[in-house]
Write a protein that holds these residues in place. Structure first.
Motif, mmCIF file in Angstrom:
data_model
loop_
_atom_site.group_PDB
_atom_site.id
_atom_site.type_symbol
_atom_site.label_atom_id
_atom_site.label_comp_id
_atom_site.label_asym_id
_atom_site.label_seq_id
_atom_site.Cartn_x
_atom_site.Cartn_y
_atom_site.Cartn_z
ATOM 1 N N GLY A 175 32.480 -36.051 31.055
ATOM 2 C CA GLY A 175 33.920 -36.058 31.295
ATOM 3 C C GLY A 175 34.721 -36.322 30.037
ATOM 4 N N MET A 176 34.157 -37.144 29.145
ATOM 5 C CA MET A 176 34.837 -37.415 27.872
ATOM 6 C C MET A 176 34.927 -36.145 27.023
ATOM 7 S SD MET A 176 35.783 -40.488 27.838
ATOM 8 C CE MET A 176 35.666 -41.318 29.392
ATOM 9 N N ILE A 177 33.901 -35.314 27.119
ATOM 10 C CA ILE A 177 33.897 -34.033 26.389
ATOM 11 C C ILE A 177 34.820 -33.033 27.083
ATOM 12 C CG2 ILE A 177 32.461 -32.068 25.712
ATOM 13 C CD1 ILE A 177 30.096 -34.165 25.559
ATOM 14 N N ASP A 178 34.638 -32.871 28.385
ATOM 15 C CA ASP A 178 35.423 -31.892 29.132
ATOM 16 C C ASP A 178 36.907 -32.252 29.206
ATOM 17 O OD1 ASP A 178 33.020 -30.620 29.587
ATOM 18 O OD2 ASP A 178 32.785 -31.374 31.639
ATOM 19 N N GLY A 179 37.219 -33.528 29.090
ATOM 20 C CA GLY A 179 38.595 -33.987 29.247
ATOM 21 C C GLY A 179 39.551 -33.565 28.157
ATOM 22 N N TRP A 180 39.032 -33.161 26.995
ATOM 23 C CA TRP A 180 39.918 -32.738 25.911
ATOM 24 C C TRP A 180 40.786 -31.544 26.298
ATOM 25 C CZ3 TRP A 180 40.858 -35.374 21.543
ATOM 26 C CH2 TRP A 180 39.957 -36.370 21.175
#
Length: 197
Positions: free
Chosen positions: A49-54
Motif C-alpha cells: 500500500g505504501m508503494i501503490d499509494g503514491w
C-alpha cells in the motif's frame, strides 16, 4: 487527506457532518501516508500500500496545481468512496473513475506514475503536517496561528461516523481539549475495524 487511509476517510465524513451543524468549512489538504511512513518500519501487510499509494496522491497534487484547491474536495470524495465503499483498489481504473466523477480532465491521470510530482507532493504534505508534528494526523484546527504549533489532534477515531448534532458535540469536545494549553493526549483502545456507513 490521503484517499487510501480509512481513518482519514471516516474523519472526513464526520467533518462534513460537522459543517451542517457548526459554522465552519472543512478545507481539504494533501497528506501522504507514503511520505509520512518513509523510512519507518511498517508491517508487511502495509508495504504494498505504501508503494501503490503514491499514484492517488500524485494525481491529487496534479489536479490541485492545475485546477485549484477547490478540486480536492470532490476528488477526495470520489476516490474515498471508490476505495472504501466500492472496494475499487488503488489502480488507474479507480483514479480514472474518480477524475470523471469530480469533473476533472482524464489526462490528469498521467501524474500517477510521474515522480516529478513528488517534490510538490512532499511540500504539500509537510506544509500541513509540520506545524502539528509527526505524531498527529488530520484534522488540524484551521484557527492555528503561524509560528505556533497548531492545535492538531490525532484524528478522532469515532466509527461509525457520528451524525447531526452528535457530530457537532464531538467537534466541540475536540476543540475544547485541543485549545487547552498543556493538553497532549486522550486515547483508549480500539476494539473494532473501521466501519464505513
Amino acid at each position: 487527506m490521503d484517499p487510501r487511509c480509512p481513518w482519514a476517510w471516516i474523519t472526513s465524513r464526520w467533518m462534513l457532518e460537522v459543517e451542517q451543524v457548526r459554522p465552519l468549512e472543512t478545507r481539504f489538504r494533501i497528506m501522504s501516508l507514503s511520505v509520512l511512513n518513509e523510512g519507518r518500519e511498517v508491517p508487511e501487510k502495509y508495504r504494498q500500500g505504501m508503494i501503490d499509494g503514491w499514484a492517488c496522491v500524485r494525481v491529487c497534487v496534479a489536479a490541485q496545481q492545475q485546477h485549484g484547491d477547490e478540486v480536492l474536495r470532490p476528488l477526495y470524495n470520489a476516490m474515498g468512496r471508490l476505495i472504501h465503499h466500492e472496494k475499487a483498489g488503488l489502480g488507474h481504473d479507480m483514479i480514472r473513475a474518480a477524475l470523471e466523477e469530480a469533473g476533472l480532465p482524464a489526462d490528469v491521470i498521467e501524474a500517477a506514475e510521474d515522480n516529478s510530482w513528488d517534490k510538490k507532493l512532499r511540500a504539500e504534505h509537510h506544509e500541513g503536517m509540520d506545524p502539528v508534528g509527526s505524531e498527529v494526523g488530520t484534522p488540524r484546527d484551521p484557527r492555528a496561528r503561524p509560528g505556533r504549533r497548531a492545535a492538531g489532534v490525532l484524528r478522532p477515531r469515532a466509527h461509525p461516523c457520528p451524525r447531526g448534532e452528535a457530530a457537532g458535540k464531538l467537534w466541540d469536545g475536540v476543540l475544547a481539549v485541543a485549545s487547552t494549553d498543556g493538553f497532549f493526549e486522550l486515547k483508549r483502545g480500539r476494539d473494532r475495524d473501521p466501519i464505513f456507513d
